[in-house]
Motif scaffolding. Sequence first.
Motif, PDB file in Angstrom:
ATOM      1  N   SER A  32       0.851  -1.188   0.000  1.00  0.00           N
ATOM      2  CA  SER A  32       0.000   0.000   0.000  1.00  0.00           C
ATOM      3  C   SER A  32       0.889   1.241   0.000  1.00  0.00           C
ATOM      4  CB  SER A  32      -0.887   0.004   1.260  1.00  0.00           C
ATOM      5  OG  SER A  32      -0.077   0.204   2.414  1.00  0.00           O
ATOM      6  N   ASP A  33       0.276   2.387  -0.260  1.00  0.00           N
ATOM      7  CA  ASP A  33       1.023   3.651  -0.230  1.00  0.00           C
ATOM      8  C   ASP A  33       1.646   3.872   1.145  1.00  0.00           C
ATOM      9  OD1 ASP A  33       0.382   4.153  -2.857  1.00  0.00           O
ATOM     10  OD2 ASP A  33      -1.275   5.511  -2.384  1.00  0.00           O
ATOM     11  N   MET A  34       0.905   3.522   2.199  1.00  0.00           N
ATOM     12  CA  MET A  34       1.391   3.690   3.568  1.00  0.00           C
ATOM     13  C   MET A  34       2.609   2.796   3.813  1.00  0.00           C
ATOM     14  SD  MET A  34       0.866   5.363   6.341  1.00  0.00           S
ATOM     15  CE  MET A  34      -0.531   5.593   7.370  1.00  0.00           C
ATOM     16  N   GLU A  35       2.550   1.571   3.338  1.00  0.00           N
ATOM     17  CA  GLU A  35       3.682   0.659   3.515  1.00  0.00           C
ATOM     18  C   GLU A  35       4.883   1.103   2.680  1.00  0.00           C
ATOM     19  OE1 GLU A  35       4.186  -2.059   5.747  1.00  0.00           O
ATOM     20  OE2 GLU A  35       2.445  -1.024   6.584  1.00  0.00           O
ATOM     21  N   CYS A  36       4.639   1.664   1.498  1.00  0.00           N
ATOM     22  CA  CYS A  36       5.743   2.207   0.683  1.00  0.00           C
ATOM     23  C   CYS A  36       6.435   3.345   1.426  1.00  0.00           C
ATOM     24  CB  CYS A  36       5.239   2.679  -0.677  1.00  0.00           C
ATOM     25  SG  CYS A  36       4.871   1.323  -1.808  1.00  0.00           S
ATOM     26  N   ALA A  37       5.650   4.188   2.064  1.00  0.00           N
ATOM     27  CA  ALA A  37       6.229   5.276   2.855  1.00  0.00           C
ATOM     28  C   ALA A  37       7.044   4.704   4.012  1.00  0.00           C
ATOM     29  CB  ALA A  37       5.133   6.193   3.377  1.00  0.00           C
ATOM     30  N   ARG A  38       6.550   3.637   4.622  1.00  0.00           N
ATOM     31  CA  ARG A  38       7.263   2.985   5.719  1.00  0.00           C
ATOM     32  C   ARG A  38       8.584   2.389   5.209  1.00  0.00           C
ATOM     33  NH1 ARG A  38       5.706   1.435  10.792  1.00  0.00           N
ATOM     34  NH2 ARG A  38       6.762  -0.374  11.695  1.00  0.00           N
ATOM     35  N   ILE A  39       8.545   1.780   4.036  1.00  0.00           N
ATOM     36  CA  ILE A  39       9.764   1.212   3.453  1.00  0.00           C
ATOM     37  C   ILE A  39      10.783   2.323   3.189  1.00  0.00           C
ATOM     38  CG2 ILE A  39      10.718   0.054   1.422  1.00  0.00           C
ATOM     39  CD1 ILE A  39       8.011  -1.540   1.334  1.00  0.00           C
ATOM     40  N   LEU A  60      11.135   2.010  15.059  1.00  0.00           N
ATOM     41  CA  LEU A  60       9.852   1.974  14.348  1.00  0.00           C
ATOM     42  C   LEU A  60       8.673   1.923  15.320  1.00  0.00           C
ATOM     43  CD1 LEU A  60      10.728  -0.381  11.379  1.00  0.00           C
ATOM     44  CD2 LEU A  60      10.312   2.086  11.291  1.00  0.00           C
ATOM     45  N   SER A  61       8.814   1.168  16.392  1.00  0.00           N
ATOM     46  CA  SER A  61       7.754   1.107  17.398  1.00  0.00           C
ATOM     47  C   SER A  61       7.505   2.481  18.015  1.00  0.00           C
ATOM     48  CB  SER A  61       8.123   0.101  18.487  1.00  0.00           C
ATOM     49  OG  SER A  61       7.172   0.109  19.521  1.00  0.00           O
ATOM     50  N   LEU A  62       8.574   3.189  18.337  1.00  0.00           N
ATOM     51  CA  LEU A  62       8.427   4.537  18.904  1.00  0.00           C
ATOM     52  C   LEU A  62       7.789   5.490  17.899  1.00  0.00           C
ATOM     53  CD1 LEU A  62      11.823   4.801  20.799  1.00  0.00           C
ATOM     54  CD2 LEU A  62       9.539   4.568  21.816  1.00  0.00           C
ATOM     55  N   LEU A  63       8.189   5.395  16.638  1.00  0.00           N
ATOM     56  CA  LEU A  63       7.584   6.243  15.605  1.00  0.00           C
ATOM     57  C   LEU A  63       6.106   5.890  15.405  1.00  0.00           C
ATOM     58  CD1 LEU A  63      10.513   6.397  13.047  1.00  0.00           C
ATOM     59  CD2 LEU A  63       9.616   8.280  14.433  1.00  0.00           C
ATOM     60  N   ASP A  64       5.773   4.600  15.470  1.00  0.00           N
ATOM     61  CA  ASP A  64       4.372   4.180  15.369  1.00  0.00           C
ATOM     62  C   ASP A  64       3.546   4.757  16.520  1.00  0.00           C
ATOM     63  OD1 ASP A  64       4.887   2.730  13.065  1.00  0.00           O
ATOM     64  OD2 ASP A  64       5.030   0.795  14.109  1.00  0.00           O
ATOM     65  N   GLN A  65       4.122   4.729  17.730  1.00  0.00           N
ATOM     66  CA  GLN A  65       3.428   5.292  18.890  1.00  0.00           C
ATOM     67  C   GLN A  65       3.231   6.793  18.727  1.00  0.00           C
ATOM     68  OE1 GLN A  65       5.046   4.029  22.750  1.00  0.00           O
ATOM     69  NE2 GLN A  65       5.927   2.260  21.670  1.00  0.00           N
ATOM     70  N   LEU A  66       4.249   7.464  18.229  1.00  0.00           N
ATOM     71  CA  LEU A  66       4.147   8.907  18.004  1.00  0.00           C
ATOM     72  C   LEU A  66       3.073   9.218  16.972  1.00  0.00           C
ATOM     73  CD1 LEU A  66       5.246  11.734  18.572  1.00  0.00           C
ATOM     74  CD2 LEU A  66       6.970  11.325  16.809  1.00  0.00           C
ATOM     75  N   TYR A  67       3.040   8.452  15.888  1.00  0.00           N
ATOM     76  CA  TYR A  67       2.024   8.634  14.846  1.00  0.00           C
ATOM     77  C   TYR A  67       0.628   8.419  15.428  1.00  0.00           C
ATOM     78  CZ  TYR A  67      -0.720   7.912  10.635  1.00  0.00           C
ATOM     79  OH  TYR A  67      -1.693   8.000   9.673  1.00  0.00           O
ATOM     80  N   ASP A  68       0.455   7.348  16.225  1.00  0.00           N
ATOM     81  CA  ASP A  68      -0.841   7.063  16.827  1.00  0.00           C
ATOM     82  C   ASP A  68      -1.266   8.192  17.768  1.00  0.00           C
ATOM     83  OD1 ASP A  68      -3.114   5.268  17.412  1.00  0.00           O
ATOM     84  OD2 ASP A  68      -2.194   5.172  19.416  1.00  0.00           O
ATOM     85  N   THR A  69      -0.335   8.684  18.560  1.00  0.00           N
ATOM     86  CA  THR A  69      -0.632   9.794  19.474  1.00  0.00           C
ATOM     87  C   THR A  69      -1.041  11.040  18.699  1.00  0.00           C
ATOM     88  OG1 THR A  69       0.902   8.917  21.116  1.00  0.00           O
ATOM     89  CG2 THR A  69       0.330  11.255  21.308  1.00  0.00           C
ATOM     90  N   ARG A  72      -4.575  10.621  17.432  1.00  0.00           N
ATOM     91  CA  ARG A  72      -5.530  10.796  18.540  1.00  0.00           C
ATOM     92  C   ARG A  72      -5.685  12.271  18.897  1.00  0.00           C
ATOM     93  NH1 ARG A  72      -5.837   5.961  22.513  1.00  0.00           N
ATOM     94  NH2 ARG A  72      -5.308   4.224  21.150  1.00  0.00           N
ATOM     95  N   LEU A  73      -4.584  13.004  18.863  1.00  0.00           N
ATOM     96  CA  LEU A  73      -4.638  14.439  19.155  1.00  0.00           C
ATOM     97  C   LEU A  73      -5.468  15.175  18.112  1.00  0.00           C
ATOM     98  CD1 LEU A  73      -3.778  16.768  20.954  1.00  0.00           C
ATOM     99  CD2 LEU A  73      -1.656  16.915  19.641  1.00  0.00           C
ATOM    100  N   PHE A  74      -5.286  14.815  16.829  1.00  0.00           N
ATOM    101  CA  PHE A  74      -6.104  15.421  15.769  1.00  0.00           C
ATOM    102  C   PHE A  74      -7.584  15.106  15.987  1.00  0.00           C
ATOM    103  CE2 PHE A  74      -2.314  15.294  12.652  1.00  0.00           C
ATOM    104  CZ  PHE A  74      -1.947  16.584  12.996  1.00  0.00           C
ATOM    105  N   SER A  75      -7.896  13.880  16.370  1.00  0.00           N
ATOM    106  CA  SER A  75      -9.293  13.495  16.624  1.00  0.00           C
ATOM    107  C   SER A  75      -9.862  14.282  17.793  1.00  0.00           C
ATOM    108  CB  SER A  75      -9.400  11.997  16.917  1.00  0.00           C
ATOM    109  OG  SER A  75      -9.063  11.251  15.784  1.00  0.00           O
TER     110      SER A  75
END
Length: 103
Positions: A32-39, A60-69, A72-75
């Motif tokens: 997916s586009d998201m996975e391409c960006a991750r690669i 990557l785990s820390l970046l994933d947590q930051l992205y999730d946070t 959530r902040l945008f929501s």
Amino acid sequence: MATISALQRADLERWIREELVVEQDRGSLTFSDMECARIRLICTLTYDLDVDDSTLPIVLSLLDQLYDTRQRLFSLTRAIKAQDETVQLAIAAATLPESKLEV
């Protein structure tokens, strides 16, 4: 792989095995586009910044947590903006540090 010139096939296959990236269809090397960006991010971390293979999952785990946070902040921001002004002001007042509330 065609769109990411620095990418080495062996590295990509290892990242798939280690579940750092997920193929759209197992065994197809389609992403997916998201996975391409991750690669691309993993390539930058690995090839440009020399992040060690054993450290990569942690980064990557820390970046994933930051992205999730961030999501959530945008929501939360959208939910607050949907409230009337009185509620918005009450939320703003409640989120100020205690030192700012003292008069």
